[in-house]
Scaffold this motif. Sequence first.
Motif, mmCIF file in Angstrom:
data_model
loop_
_atom_site.group_PDB
_atom_site.id
_atom_site.type_symbol
_atom_site.label_atom_id
_atom_site.label_comp_id
_atom_site.label_asym_id
_atom_site.label_seq_id
_atom_site.Cartn_x
_atom_site.Cartn_y
_atom_site.Cartn_z
ATOM 1 N N HIS A 41 0.871 -1.091 -0.105
ATOM 2 C CA HIS A 41 0.000 -0.125 -0.186
ATOM 3 C C HIS A 41 0.682 1.405 0.044
ATOM 4 C CE1 HIS A 41 -3.528 -2.251 0.583
ATOM 5 N NE2 HIS A 41 -3.160 -2.852 1.656
ATOM 6 N N ILE A 42 0.267 2.440 -0.385
ATOM 7 C CA ILE A 42 1.138 3.667 -0.218
ATOM 8 C C ILE A 42 1.383 3.941 1.203
ATOM 9 C CG2 ILE A 42 1.140 6.237 -0.935
ATOM 10 C CD1 ILE A 42 -0.957 5.475 -3.338
ATOM 11 N N GLY A 43 2.838 4.229 1.277
ATOM 12 C CA GLY A 43 3.383 4.578 2.465
ATOM 13 C C GLY A 43 3.802 6.150 2.447
ATOM 14 N N GLN A 44 4.381 6.523 3.415
ATOM 15 C CA GLN A 44 5.079 7.811 3.583
ATOM 16 C C GLN A 44 6.503 7.764 4.448
ATOM 17 O OE1 GLN A 44 3.096 10.936 5.422
ATOM 18 N NE2 GLN A 44 3.500 12.404 3.849
ATOM 19 N N LEU A 45 7.469 8.385 3.808
ATOM 20 C CA LEU A 45 8.703 8.556 4.596
ATOM 21 C C LEU A 45 8.409 10.047 5.072
ATOM 22 C CD1 LEU A 45 11.390 7.403 2.184
ATOM 23 C CD2 LEU A 45 10.939 6.480 4.400
ATOM 24 N N VAL A 54 5.645 6.851 -0.747
ATOM 25 C CA VAL A 54 6.168 5.697 -1.266
ATOM 26 C C VAL A 54 5.189 4.755 -2.068
ATOM 27 C CG1 VAL A 54 7.824 3.871 -0.960
ATOM 28 C CG2 VAL A 54 8.057 5.905 0.425
ATOM 29 N N VAL A 55 5.366 4.497 -3.377
ATOM 30 C CA VAL A 55 4.520 3.757 -4.051
ATOM 31 C C VAL A 55 5.388 2.541 -4.820
ATOM 32 C CG1 VAL A 55 3.226 3.844 -6.235
ATOM 33 C CG2 VAL A 55 3.511 5.971 -5.027
ATOM 34 N N HIS A 57 3.346 -0.768 -5.267
ATOM 35 C CA HIS A 57 2.298 -1.853 -5.922
ATOM 36 C C HIS A 57 2.216 -1.608 -7.505
ATOM 37 C CE1 HIS A 57 -1.237 -4.222 -6.903
ATOM 38 N NE2 HIS A 57 -1.032 -4.506 -5.556
ATOM 39 N N PRO A 58 2.247 -2.691 -8.065
ATOM 40 C CA PRO A 58 2.119 -2.479 -9.629
ATOM 41 C C PRO A 58 0.922 -1.728 -10.389
ATOM 42 C CG PRO A 58 3.077 -4.654 -9.193
ATOM 43 C CD PRO A 58 2.484 -4.036 -8.057
ATOM 44 N N ASP A 59 -0.343 -1.873 -9.786
ATOM 45 C CA ASP A 59 -1.345 -1.169 -10.000
ATOM 46 C C ASP A 59 -1.181 0.340 -9.923
ATOM 47 O OD1 ASP A 59 -2.645 -3.577 -10.778
ATOM 48 O OD2 ASP A 59 -3.787 -3.732 -8.762
ATOM 49 N N HIS A 60 -0.690 0.712 -8.680
ATOM 50 C CA HIS A 60 -0.572 1.893 -8.508
ATOM 51 C C HIS A 60 0.541 2.716 -9.656
ATOM 52 C CE1 HIS A 60 -1.604 0.850 -4.034
ATOM 53 N NE2 HIS A 60 -2.739 0.744 -4.757
ATOM 54 N N LEU A 61 1.539 1.849 -9.706
ATOM 55 C CA LEU A 61 2.669 2.263 -10.637
ATOM 56 C C LEU A 61 1.727 2.617 -12.368
ATOM 57 C CD1 LEU A 61 5.528 -0.005 -9.555
ATOM 58 C CD2 LEU A 61 5.134 2.706 -9.117
ATOM 59 N N ASP A 62 1.014 1.606 -12.524
ATOM 60 C CA ASP A 62 0.208 1.442 -13.646
ATOM 61 C C ASP A 62 -0.426 3.051 -13.960
ATOM 62 O OD1 ASP A 62 -0.493 0.147 -16.229
ATOM 63 O OD2 ASP A 62 -2.651 0.511 -15.298
ATOM 64 N N HIS A 63 -1.152 3.464 -12.583
ATOM 65 C CA HIS A 63 -1.873 4.562 -12.786
ATOM 66 C C HIS A 63 -1.137 5.903 -13.150
ATOM 67 C CE1 HIS A 63 -5.194 7.446 -11.436
ATOM 68 N NE2 HIS A 63 -4.188 8.141 -10.880
ATOM 69 N N ALA A 351 7.686 8.908 -4.506
ATOM 70 C CA ALA A 351 8.814 8.206 -4.631
ATOM 71 C C ALA A 351 8.478 6.577 -5.166
ATOM 72 C CB ALA A 351 9.695 8.069 -3.370
ATOM 73 N N LEU A 352 8.604 6.441 -6.372
ATOM 74 C CA LEU A 352 8.289 5.061 -7.086
ATOM 75 C C LEU A 352 9.580 4.386 -6.710
ATOM 76 C CD1 LEU A 352 6.391 7.330 -8.010
ATOM 77 C CD2 LEU A 352 6.474 6.114 -10.353
#
Length: 449
Positions: A41-45, A54-55, A57-63, A351-352
């Motif tokens: 899931h999307i996190g945060q630094l 921080v990204v 997941h492949p589905d999120h990267l696809d978006h 940050a991908l």
Amino acid sequence: MPTLSPPAGCRTIALGKTVRGMCTGGLLGALNQVQEQSNGHIGQLWLGPFRPLVVSHPDHLDHILRRNSGNYTRGTALWKALRRLTGNGITGDGAPWRVSRDIIQSGLSARCLQEMGDPMLTAMTSAVEDLGRRAVRESSVDSLVEMQRIVHRVINPVFFGSRIPQMQCDRLGTAVSTALRGAMRRMAVPFVPLAVPLPGDRSFRRGRNTVFEILGPVIERARNRPCDGADLMTRMLNGTHPDGRPLSAEHIMYDVIALFFAGSETSAATLNWVWLLLGRHPEVAAEVGREADRVLAGGPPRREHVRRLTYTHMVISEVMRLYPLAWMLGRTAIGDDVIDGTPIPAGTTLALSPFLTHRLPQFWNRPLEFEPGRFTREAIRARHPLAYLPFGDGAHSCVGQAFFTQEATLVVATMMNRYDVTVLNDGPPRFTWTMNPCERVRLRLRPRG
């Protein structure tokens, strides 16, 4: 402006004072913590006032990289630190990037690589033979240094038309590495203003000055003596903007630096990891050797060998899964968005992380293990298309994928066919946040037959 408070559903990690070049610690250690707590899931630094999402997941990267790529630009503080070295052409956005990408992409097309094939393969064979002669005289050699030498010999005719003497090419590589290490320190703490000195600044300036000192005269001479050629520098010298204006010397300079970094620094580092992991997995090394013997049969490497070196290519792909050199890609949201229920306000830095994506257990069985069998054709077809992205994806994906694949596969096969390669390092591989092994990898080479 960076995101200052965590969006709903984000897991946060406070990095504090851990941003150092410590093995498996620092920024990479914090990313691992995000991975463990967010599970894709999307996190945060939390890097002081700089708090990127921080990204992985492949589905999120696809978006971000495909379906809504127009909303996400590379104009982040992370990229700005690097652009002091590589400029706003091929590593930028907008019109200058399109001009650079069109020229470079055409220069690295299959047709152009075939045209440059003989000089490239001749240089590769000569470089591997030189390495063998040095290795006979010495008890061991430094893997990274030797891979850099080989790569520099290979890319000189392809990138520069052999305009740069080989010793200067090696010096250029050292200078780019020095400047890059300084720039990477800034990338780790992008919230620190440039006016505030950091430990890497002096080495960055020293490296950058040397790069300009080497390349400036070469480009100036080439501009004053136009010529035809398939190499990338000639193509940039002859390139124009859509309105017919030639590219400026500065534009060419920065693109050449970016190309040299992408084509030499990352290629040599990946090959360095290949030898370290082959040393840790002798059964894989033996299979690579058998394939090299069967395909090359003691002769020089040829372009048509690449498609037959299938297992070697699988090994290199698995190395890039575990240790992708582009382990983090920065993007900034232009407008408000929502990804899988997480609000993304305009101005948010993301940050991908291919490094994390490649280790998601939802997509990779036993993700920390080295297993080249993950890259059979059947396994690739069955996987999410963005579960593996060592070259990035979308419009800004690396234009040199085909060149790197040919180069790395043939270098490994040629060395394995000619030498018994012994890796002298003991212990499991560890790495820094620059994605290099903490310890120098030492090789012993003995001629076969």
